[in-house]
Write a protein that holds these residues in place. Structure first.
Motif, short mmCIF file in Angstrom:
data_model
loop_
_atom_site.label_atom_id
_atom_site.label_comp_id
_atom_site.label_asym_id
_atom_site.label_seq_id
_atom_site.Cartn_x
_atom_site.Cartn_y
_atom_site.Cartn_z
N ALA A 1 0.81 -1.22 0.00
CA ALA A 1 0.00 0.00 0.00
C ALA A 1 0.84 1.26 0.00
N MET A 2 2.14 1.16 0.36
CA MET A 2 3.01 2.35 0.45
C MET A 2 4.27 2.15 -0.39
N PRO A 3 4.13 1.95 -1.70
CA PRO A 3 5.31 1.60 -2.53
C PRO A 3 6.31 2.75 -2.67
N THR A 4 5.88 4.00 -2.47
CA THR A 4 6.82 5.13 -2.63
C THR A 4 7.26 5.71 -1.29
N ALA A 5 6.80 5.13 -0.21
CA ALA A 5 7.16 5.65 1.12
C ALA A 5 8.60 5.30 1.47
N THR A 6 9.17 6.05 2.42
CA THR A 6 10.52 5.73 2.89
C THR A 6 10.47 4.48 3.76
N ARG A 7 11.66 3.93 4.00
CA ARG A 7 11.72 2.73 4.85
C ARG A 7 11.20 3.02 6.25
N GLU A 8 11.54 4.21 6.77
CA GLU A 8 11.10 4.58 8.11
C GLU A 8 9.58 4.68 8.17
N GLU A 9 8.98 5.29 7.14
CA GLU A 9 7.51 5.41 7.12
C GLU A 9 6.85 4.03 7.06
N GLN A 10 7.42 3.15 6.26
CA GLN A 10 6.85 1.80 6.16
C GLN A 10 6.96 1.05 7.49
N THR A 11 8.15 1.07 8.09
CA THR A 11 8.34 0.28 9.32
C THR A 11 7.52 0.85 10.48
N GLN A 12 7.40 2.18 10.54
CA GLN A 12 6.59 2.78 11.61
C GLN A 12 5.11 2.43 11.42
N THR A 13 4.65 2.42 10.18
CA THR A 13 3.25 2.06 9.91
C THR A 13 2.99 0.60 10.29
N ILE A 14 3.96 -0.27 9.95
CA ILE A 14 3.81 -1.69 10.32
C ILE A 14 3.76 -1.84 11.84
N SER A 15 4.65 -1.15 12.55
CA SER A 15 4.67 -1.24 14.02
C SER A 15 3.34 -0.80 14.62
N ARG A 16 2.81 0.32 14.12
CA ARG A 16 1.52 0.81 14.65
C ARG A 16 0.40 -0.18 14.34
N SER A 17 0.44 -0.76 13.14
CA SER A 17 -0.61 -1.72 12.74
C SER A 17 -0.56 -2.99 13.58
N VAL A 18 0.67 -3.45 13.87
CA VAL A 18 0.80 -4.65 14.71
C VAL A 18 0.31 -4.36 16.13
N LEU A 19 0.62 -3.17 16.65
CA LEU A 19 0.15 -2.79 17.98
C LEU A 19 -1.38 -2.80 18.03
N LYS A 20 -2.02 -2.23 17.01
CA LYS A 20 -3.49 -2.22 16.97
C LYS A 20 -4.04 -3.65 16.85
N PHE A 21 -3.40 -4.45 16.00
CA PHE A 21 -3.82 -5.85 15.83
C PHE A 21 -3.75 -6.59 17.16
N SER A 22 -2.64 -6.40 17.89
CA SER A 22 -2.44 -7.11 19.16
C SER A 22 -3.41 -6.62 20.23
N ARG A 23 -3.63 -5.30 20.28
CA ARG A 23 -4.58 -4.76 21.26
C ARG A 23 -6.00 -5.25 20.97
N ASP A 24 -6.41 -5.21 19.71
CA ASP A 24 -7.75 -5.67 19.34
C ASP A 24 -7.94 -7.14 19.69
N LYS A 25 -6.89 -7.93 19.43
CA LYS A 25 -6.96 -9.37 19.72
C LYS A 25 -7.08 -9.60 21.22
N ALA A 26 -6.31 -8.84 22.02
CA ALA A 26 -6.36 -8.99 23.48
C ALA A 26 -7.75 -8.62 24.01
N ILE A 27 -8.32 -7.55 23.49
CA ILE A 27 -9.66 -7.13 23.93
C ILE A 27 -10.69 -8.20 23.56
N ARG A 28 -10.58 -8.73 22.32
CA ARG A 28 -11.55 -9.73 21.85
C ARG A 28 -11.48 -10.99 22.70
N LEU A 29 -10.27 -11.39 23.12
CA LEU A 29 -10.10 -12.64 23.86
C LEU A 29 -10.07 -12.44 25.37
N MET A 30 -10.31 -11.18 25.81
CA MET A 30 -10.30 -10.86 27.24
C MET A 30 -8.95 -11.16 27.89
#
Length: 360
Positions: free
Chosen positions: A23-52
């Motif tokens: 989704a970010m083919p022209t972004a810098t490496r830093e922008e890509q890795t920061q976006t991935i980190s934020r997305s993983v954090l959201k994924f993990s938080r959502d999963k924790a909430i869903r599973l209590m």
């Protein structure tokens, strides 16, 4: 390659990385890795909430970079000098499998690339299949100085040499700390099964292998004590079931390797019937409370008896519940939910979780 840090504990994180890079083919490496980190954090938080489950302690700041490095190891992405990552043709193919929900082929691809890329991960899977599993002792507080008890905990792994091993370990370890003794026992057992592999990396690797459907982990109790049992639902040819399908992989410094992945299709009527029989057998073997059985206990027993991945059990229960006259019904108790004893997720108009099960 021998990976030295399994920070990426869920193969789902790789899927997030593939989507962000695409989704970010022209972004810098830093922008890509920061976006991935934020997305993983959201994924993990959502999963924790869903599973209590408790909220994740990590902020995953450095994980985006590690995920991109692994995508490059897998030949799914290429780092471009002074720019970000771009997907390779193989990375685009894997992403297409994900987007088109071709999950069987996707899982086979991810299992193959992990076995091919990481020599220590391959060694763990191969050893678990060859040995039938590993029994890692859970040391009971107050018994860490009991030589016969320690010898019993080592007997499943060392048989006739357990007494000697127990005596040597007790000379080396602080007996006042059951945790230190437990770690020492596990390290000795692990070193015998997979020489050179350290306990911390094996623990982190276990979560990744479960998400790849190459390993299951359950608790067992026998006459010697309590253990964490890790075993593979896959085979190398012996003890195959109808749902074991072969996959050929060429492993560096090893050669041609044939593994039989456990891929039960719960939409298949015959498979679903055999799965239901396995669930009923587990009911007969377990104790109920007010007619309900602990769902994680049933999951452990069915997975072990049928040699299926933990995730396949959840798919099977959901398939039974989708029948016109479901043969089982579910319930929930608000305790006993942990990271290793996850509830079953049932997603329909809204998402519900259950950790109790009984006959309908």
């Amino acid at each position: 390659m021998k990976i030295t840090s399994f920070n990426v504990t869920d193969v789902g994180y790789h899927y997030i990385g593939l989507r962000v890079v695409a989704a970010m083919p022209t972004a810098t490496r830093e922008e890509q890795t920061q976006t991935i980190s934020r997305s993983v954090l959201k994924f993990s938080r959502d999963k924790a909430i869903r599973l209590m489950l408790p909220e994740p302690k990590s902020n995953y700041e450095s994980l985006g970079d590690k995920i991109c490095q692994e995508l490059a190891h897998f030949n799914f992405a290429d780092p471009v000098r002074n720019k970000g990552y771009t997907l390779t043709d193989e990375g685009s193919r894997v992403l297409a499998l994900l987007e088109n929900k071709e999950f069987v082929e996707l899982r086979r691809t991810m299992a193959a690339v992990h076995l091919r890329t990481y020599s220590n991960l391959f060694a763990v899977v191969h050893s678990h299949i060859a040995l039938g599993g590993l029994l890692s002792p859970i040391v009971e507080t107050g018994r860490q100085g009991d030589v016969q008890y320690i010898e019993g905990l080592l007997t499943p792994s060392f048989d006739g040499a357990a007494k000697t091993e127990a005596a040597q370990l007790l000379q080396q370890i602080d007996r006042d700390s059951p945790k230190a003794l437990e770690n020492a026992l596990r390290e000795r057992i692990l070193d015998k099964a997979v020489p050179g592999l350290k306990l911390p990396i094996f623990r982190a690797m276990g979560d990744r292998l479960i998400s790849l459907r190459l390993l299951n982990i359950m608790r067992v109790t026998n006459e010697s004590g309590e253990f964490s049992k890790s075993y593979s639902p896959c085979t190398e040819g012996a003890d195959n079931r109808r749902w074991h399908n072969s996959m050929e992989v060429t492993i560096p410094n090893y050669g041609h390797y044939t593994i039989y992945l456990s891929e039960p299709d719960m939409a298949d009527r015959t498979t679903r019937g055999e799965f239901l029989a396995g669930v009923m057998t587990a009911f007969d073997a377990l104790k109920s409370q007010a007619g309900y059985y602990d769902l994680p206990d049933v999951r452990d027993l069915v997975c072990q008896n049928l040699l299926i991945p933990e995730a396949a059990f959840d798919e099977g229960i959901n398939a039974l519940l989708d029948m016109k006259q479901p043969p089982v019904t579910l319930g929930l108790t608000y305790d006993r939910i942990t990271g290793r004893r996850k509830p079953l997720v049932r997603a329909r108009e809204n998402t519900q979780i259950f950790n109790l099960i009984t006959r309908a």
